[in-house]
Design an enzyme around this catalytic site. Structure first.
Site, PDB file in Angstrom:
ATOM      1  N   CYS A  83      -4.888  57.885  54.332  1.00 32.72           N
ATOM      2  CA  CYS A  83      -3.720  57.003  54.466  1.00 32.72           C
ATOM      3  C   CYS A  83      -2.431  57.708  54.062  1.00 32.72           C
ATOM      4  CB  CYS A  83      -3.912  55.736  53.639  1.00 32.72           C
ATOM      5  SG  CYS A  83      -5.552  55.047  53.827  1.00 32.72           S
ATOM      6  N   CYS A 206      -4.627  42.221  49.935  1.00 35.46           N
ATOM      7  CA  CYS A 206      -4.905  43.380  50.795  1.00 35.46           C
ATOM      8  C   CYS A 206      -3.825  43.565  51.849  1.00 35.46           C
ATOM      9  CB  CYS A 206      -6.231  43.195  51.518  1.00 35.46           C
ATOM     10  SG  CYS A 206      -7.620  42.757  50.462  1.00 35.46           S
ATOM     11  N   SER A 207      -3.513  44.827  52.157  1.00 34.06           N
ATOM     12  CA  SER A 207      -2.639  45.114  53.293  1.00 34.06           C
ATOM     13  C   SER A 207      -3.447  44.886  54.573  1.00 34.06           C
ATOM     14  CB  SER A 207      -2.123  46.549  53.215  1.00 34.06           C
ATOM     15  OG  SER A 207      -3.208  47.462  53.175  1.00 34.06           O
ATOM     16  N   ILE A 209      -4.559  45.195  58.831  1.00 36.58           N
ATOM     17  CA  ILE A 209      -4.892  46.199  59.853  1.00 36.58           C
ATOM     18  C   ILE A 209      -3.784  46.142  60.893  1.00 36.58           C
ATOM     19  CG2 ILE A 209      -6.480  46.590  61.778  1.00 36.58           C
ATOM     20  CD1 ILE A 209      -8.696  45.656  59.705  1.00 36.58           C
ATOM     21  N   LYS A 328       1.869  45.632  52.417  1.00 34.71           N
ATOM     22  CA  LYS A 328       1.368  44.262  52.384  1.00 34.71           C
ATOM     23  C   LYS A 328       1.969  43.385  53.489  1.00 34.71           C
ATOM     24  CE  LYS A 328      -0.646  40.636  51.081  1.00 34.71           C
ATOM     25  NZ  LYS A 328      -0.649  40.309  52.520  1.00 34.71           N
ATOM     26  N   HIS A 332       0.139  48.201  57.758  1.00 30.23           N
ATOM     27  CA  HIS A 332      -0.353  49.497  57.297  1.00 30.23           C
ATOM     28  C   HIS A 332      -1.138  50.207  58.392  1.00 30.23           C
ATOM     29  CE1 HIS A 332      -1.762  52.638  54.789  1.00 30.23           C
ATOM     30  NE2 HIS A 332      -2.819  52.066  54.259  1.00 30.23           N
TER      31      HIS A 332
END
Lengths: 387, 133
Positions: A83, A206-207, A209, A328, A332
């Site tokens: 990442c 969670c960030s 998809i 977030k 991402h």
């Protein structure tokens, strides 16, 4: 080394962009950056991409993107550090200009994540962890950060409210970002009540998809001045690494790679962390923002959560973190994230942040921290307003 | 991720027998084995077998697993420190996932870790169980 500047930035649409392929996303961002900078040529191209191979079955990304940008023959290479691929691509562009080898280099990042199923995506992302000693046993990325979160909570008394405050704050900023995947506010309460993914992390910790790309033009002072567009200077650039497996780390409540990279980048810049006015950091999970805010030396270990709760890191606070909305809210697309952080720092330093997202009192010095996996690699850049 | 047999077989000494390395200079044990001591750069080392008991340092309960572990969810995953100071990650099994706590004493046992579909191999290895179990 020569002085290095960023003179133009571009982003594709970010989100679930069904109608666009990985090449379309890249070309959208790359053309936007070229037009924003006003350059008439590139000397070379770096493309950050974590896993074209697993997400779309496509490697050999460098040549492919040069071709579709209409620049066959251009030196082009893909850069990978999970990442942190985007931030690493930016650093390669920085080094190529600093070395004198090239004058106009594009640093870009792209990821197309929605061409695979959720399972395919989980599998692809998990390749950034230790396959034989973590993933083999059933580790997922939320699971790894969840283990860090439990350890941080046990050691420092970090609370659910602090985690939720990170997500709420980033969504407040992202609501004003025209490229954000989730441009709306969420309450801390909603985060605290969202479904559990890996205890103690919930889905809104969670960030997401994301499909997306980002690109910036990295160049010399002479070129930047001639273009007569706003530009910023790259003062410091550094990488830090640590063990890829969480169990092997001396301390799992801190991100040592971020500490190493920040210290080196600040030293190169001749600055202290106290001089930095704001930061874009890698908030792939809410706990990650808390740990990174401490690991870069801005807050003492165990103190970032309170600072975030008391709005110290909000847009109007003493040290805004993730004015873009962070991973977030903005999204991402893993290989693009590090470059998009540079785009945001550029906008903030040149006073171009949209929709009331501009940090007050014209900040002059910012930083970007981008990391790979559970923090086995970090890349940090220190950037200053120039012209 | 599909595990082909050589890749699985190569890890047997660690997964089946907990074989680690101990470096001569530092006296430090690493699991899995490695060729170079990251602290001293030493390469002189011997094989040692890890102790099978320790304490949970941190854990999580995976409720949204990857494709290989769908049937198991929710399952607990932990990092434990063994009595010799080495740390490793494994699932915690044979107990209620909500009863797991940091500091809980665990023992390593030989278990099936993955079972693949149609024609894949079964992969065995270690899991933590409560020490008293």
């Amino acid at each position: 080394m020569r002085e290095v500047y960023v003179v133009g930035v571009g982003m594709s649409e970010w989100g679930e962009i069904w109608q666009k392929s990985i090449r379309d996303l890249f070309v959208d961002a790359a053309r936007a950056a070229i037009s924003n900078a006003g350059v008439d040529r590139l000397d070379s191209l770096y493309v950050g991409c974590m896993s074209g191979g697993l997400f779309v079955g496509q490697e050999h990304i460098g040549a492919l993107m040069a071709d579709y940008l209409g620049m066959r023959g251009l030196p082009a290479v893909r850069v990978e550090s999970a990442c942190a691929s985007g931030g690493m691509a930016f650093r390669q562009a920085f080094l190529e200009v600093a070395s004198g080898a090239s004058d106009v280099v594009m640093a870009s990042g792209v990821e197309k994540m929605t061409d695979v199923s959720g399972d395919g995506c989980t599998d692809a992302l998990a390749t950034a962890a230790d396959q034989e000693y973590e993933v083999f046993h059933g580790a997922t990325f939320p699971g790894l950060y969840a283990m860090m979160a439990h350890a941080h909570m046990a050691r420092y008394g970090t609370t659910r409210e602090m985690l939720s405050a990170v997500a709420a704050k980033n969504h407040r900023n992202g609501a004003k970002n025209p490229v954000a995947q989730y441009p709306f506010e969420i309450t801390a309460e909603a985060v605290s009540k969202s479904v559990m993914v890996a205890d103690p992390l919930r889905i809104l910790d969670c960030s997401p998809i994301t499909d997306g790309a980002a690109a910036v033009i990295v160049t010399t002072k002479e070129v930047a001045q001639k273009l007569k567009r706003p530009y910023i200077k790259v003062l410091g650039s550094a990488i830090g690494t640590d063990s890829i497996a969480l169990a092997q780390r001396a301390d799992i409540t801190t991100i040592k790679s971020a500490t190493i990279a920040t210290e080196k980048a600040l030293k190169m810049a001749g600055k202290a962390i106290g001089d930095i006015r704001f930061a874009e950091v890698h908030d792939c999970f809410t706990i990650a923002e808390i740990m990174v805010a401490e690991s870069i030396g801005k807050f003492a270990p165990g103190k970032a959560g309170e600072a975030i709760l008391s709005c110290e890191t909000s847009l109007e606070g003493k040290f805004p973190i993730n004015p873009s909305g962070g991973l977030k809210s903005k999204g991402h697309p893993v290989g693009a994230t590090g470059v998009a952080q540079i785009v945001e720092v550029y906008k903030q330093l040149t006073g171009q942040a949209e929709n009331g997202r501009q940090i007050p009192k014209s900040p002059t010095l910012g930083m970007a921290q981008n990391m790979g996996g559970s923090g086995a690699s970090s890349v940090v850049h220190v950037l200053e307003v120039a012209g | 991720m599909t595990m082909f047999s050589a890749r699985n077989w190569r890890e047997y000494p660690q997964r089946y027998r907990l074989e680690a390395v101990k470096f001569k200079k530092s006296g430090k044990t690493y699991f899995p084995p490695r060729q170079v001591d990251p602290e001293t750069g030493d390469t002189e080392r011997e094989m040692v077998v890890l102790p099978d008991t320790g304490k949970i340092l941190t854990y999580t309960v995976i409720r949204t697993p990857g494709p290989m572990f769908k049937d198991l969810a929710p399952y607990a995953l932990a990092i434990a420190e063994l009595t010799d100071g080495t740390r490793l990650m494994a699932q915690v099994t044979d107990c209620d996932v909500d009863a797991i706590k940091i500091g809980m004493e665990v023992r390593l046992e030989f278990r099936r870790v993955q079972s693949e579909g149609a024609s894949g191999v079964l992969s065995y290895g270690y899991k933590f169980v409560p020490k008293w179990y």
